[in-house]
Design a protein around this motif. Structure first.
Motif, mmCIF file in Angstrom:
data_model
loop_
_atom_site.group_PDB
_atom_site.id
_atom_site.type_symbol
_atom_site.label_atom_id
_atom_site.label_comp_id
_atom_site.label_asym_id
_atom_site.label_seq_id
_atom_site.Cartn_x
_atom_site.Cartn_y
_atom_site.Cartn_z
ATOM 1 N N MET A 217 0.835 -1.200 0.000
ATOM 2 C CA MET A 217 0.000 0.000 0.000
ATOM 3 C C MET A 217 0.872 1.252 0.000
ATOM 4 S SD MET A 217 -3.154 0.773 -0.268
ATOM 5 C CE MET A 217 -4.041 -0.694 0.275
ATOM 6 N N ASN A 218 0.527 2.188 -0.857
ATOM 7 C CA ASN A 218 1.300 3.418 -1.013
ATOM 8 C C ASN A 218 0.685 4.523 -0.145
ATOM 9 O OD1 ASN A 218 2.848 5.555 -1.850
ATOM 10 N ND2 ASN A 218 2.239 5.476 -3.993
ATOM 11 N N TRP A 219 1.067 4.567 1.103
ATOM 12 C CA TRP A 219 0.518 5.545 2.027
ATOM 13 C C TRP A 219 0.991 6.961 1.712
ATOM 14 C CZ3 TRP A 219 -3.492 4.952 5.061
ATOM 15 C CH2 TRP A 219 -3.856 3.668 5.475
ATOM 16 N N LYS A 220 2.113 7.091 1.016
ATOM 17 C CA LYS A 220 2.582 8.434 0.636
ATOM 18 C C LYS A 220 1.586 9.087 -0.312
ATOM 19 C CE LYS A 220 6.452 11.113 -1.168
ATOM 20 N NZ LYS A 220 5.530 12.006 -1.926
ATOM 21 N N TYR A 221 1.053 8.308 -1.244
ATOM 22 C CA TYR A 221 0.041 8.843 -2.153
ATOM 23 C C TYR A 221 -1.181 9.291 -1.369
ATOM 24 C CZ TYR A 221 -3.716 8.986 -5.588
ATOM 25 O OH TYR A 221 -4.794 9.385 -6.337
ATOM 26 N N ALA A 222 -1.651 8.446 -0.451
ATOM 27 C CA ALA A 222 -2.817 8.791 0.360
ATOM 28 C C ALA A 222 -2.563 10.050 1.171
ATOM 29 C CB ALA A 222 -3.177 7.625 1.276
ATOM 30 N N SER A 223 -1.361 10.166 1.724
ATOM 31 C CA SER A 223 -1.008 11.347 2.513
ATOM 32 C C SER A 223 -1.001 12.612 1.665
ATOM 33 C CB SER A 223 0.354 11.160 3.170
ATOM 34 O OG SER A 223 0.321 10.135 4.135
ATOM 35 N N ASP A 224 -0.476 12.506 0.451
ATOM 36 C CA ASP A 224 -0.438 13.667 -0.443
ATOM 37 C C ASP A 224 -1.848 14.145 -0.787
ATOM 38 O OD1 ASP A 224 2.309 13.607 -0.435
ATOM 39 O OD2 ASP A 224 2.494 12.614 -2.390
ATOM 40 N N VAL A 225 -2.739 13.191 -1.088
ATOM 41 C CA VAL A 225 -4.122 13.551 -1.409
ATOM 42 C C VAL A 225 -4.798 14.167 -0.187
ATOM 43 C CG1 VAL A 225 -6.380 12.684 -2.130
ATOM 44 C CG2 VAL A 225 -4.307 11.781 -3.193
ATOM 45 N N TYR A 226 -4.529 13.601 0.980
ATOM 46 C CA TYR A 226 -5.115 14.117 2.225
ATOM 47 C C TYR A 226 -4.675 15.556 2.474
ATOM 48 C CZ TYR A 226 -6.127 14.458 7.260
ATOM 49 O OH TYR A 226 -6.594 14.848 8.478
ATOM 50 N N ASP A 227 -3.389 15.820 2.309
ATOM 51 C CA ASP A 227 -2.866 17.168 2.544
ATOM 52 C C ASP A 227 -3.491 18.185 1.570
ATOM 53 O OD1 ASP A 227 -1.277 16.192 4.555
ATOM 54 O OD2 ASP A 227 0.542 16.070 3.330
ATOM 55 N N LYS A 228 -3.621 17.793 0.296
ATOM 56 C CA LYS A 228 -4.204 18.694 -0.702
ATOM 57 C C LYS A 228 -5.686 18.936 -0.424
ATOM 58 C CE LYS A 228 -0.970 17.343 -4.351
ATOM 59 N NZ LYS A 228 -0.821 16.589 -5.619
ATOM 60 N N SER A 229 -6.376 17.901 0.042
ATOM 61 C CA SER A 229 -7.815 18.008 0.276
ATOM 62 C C SER A 229 -8.128 18.926 1.449
ATOM 63 C CB SER A 229 -8.408 16.624 0.555
ATOM 64 O OG SER A 229 -8.216 15.767 -0.554
ATOM 65 N N ARG A 230 -7.192 19.046 2.365
ATOM 66 C CA ARG A 230 -7.405 19.872 3.547
ATOM 67 C C ARG A 230 -7.010 21.327 3.335
ATOM 68 N NH1 ARG A 230 -3.682 18.450 7.036
ATOM 69 N NH2 ARG A 230 -4.693 19.242 8.907
ATOM 70 N N SER A 231 -6.311 21.597 2.265
ATOM 71 C CA SER A 231 -5.795 22.963 2.039
ATOM 72 C C SER A 231 -6.852 23.845 1.382
ATOM 73 C CB SER A 231 -4.542 22.908 1.171
ATOM 74 O OG SER A 231 -4.831 22.343 -0.094
#
Length: 231
Positions: A217-231
């Protein structure tokens, strides 16, 4: 017309966020198969090279092909003012367009071990997981349980609920993309629980597949999407 707006590049791009290469079919936007971000055998032994070939080059390509065909038929029907055919084609567009959206996310949710696959999330996403689910292990248990309990074909997702500002575990049936369940849900990662995703390797042991997939599982991808979604 409203339906043309629904199928516009901007609307689809907001749902997918990736994987779109746009051509034209009778004035409407069409799709093409995105490349995988790694080799077909790169996820072994968790996901076999044979499964990845079939999953990407057969199943995902079929969704893209059928979506594009449906758009051509839709354009003809709209020109003719054939409302019955327009309505009939919407289910095909939703199914095959959803198949493209979901798989484009799925390929990016995975990564080879040694290239980020299986490494736990860090930063804000890790903090949010601990706050809501106690630990990453508890979250994975919940996702696996939801996936195992899903009857028939579908997906289980970790999403960010933008309206509430919190994480959510959701399931969708068949190829319904997460946005069709609620517009404010942003998919961070999705696990494909259609049999074509695992049966050649895991047979009917869906739970074993669900337990194993976290190794890539690529958690870095999930983290990147999460960070963008919160901005």
């Amino acid at each position: 017309m409203a339906l043309r707006s629904i199928l516009s590049k901007n609307t689809i791009a907001r749902s997918v966020g990736l994987g779109l290469r746009l051509g034209h079919a009778r004035g409407l936007k069409t799709l093409s198969l995105p490349d995988l971000p790694y080799g077909y055998g790169a996820l072994e032994p968790v996901i076999s090279e044979e499964i990845m070939h079939l999953h990407h080059l057969k199943h995902h390509l079929t969704y893209v092909t059928n979506y594009n065909k449906a758009l051509e038929l839709l354009d003809v029907a709209m020109v003719k003012g054939d409302a019955q055919t327009v309505v009939k084609l919407q289910s095909l567009i939703k199914f095959n367009g959803g198949g493209h959206i979901n798989h484009s996310i799925f390929w990016n949710n995975l990564a080879p071990t040694g290239e980020g696959g299986g490494e736990p999330p860090e930063g804000p996403l890790a903090e949010a997981i601990d706050k809501q689910f106690i630990s990453l292990g508890k979250l994975i248990e919940k996702i696996n349980a939801e996936g195992a309990a899903l009857q028939g074909s579908g997906w289980v997702w970790l999403a960010f609920e933008k309206q509430l500002g919190r994480l959510a575990v959701e399931t969708t049936l068949n190829q319904d993309p997460l946005v069709t369940k609620k517009a404010t849900l942003v998919p961070l990662l999705g696990v494909d629980v259609w049999e074509h995703a695992y049966y050649l390797q895991y047979k009917n042991a869906k739970q074993e597949y669900l337990s194993s997939i976290w190794k890539v599982m690529n958690w870095k991808y999930a983290s990147d999407v999460y960070d963008k979604s919160r901005s």
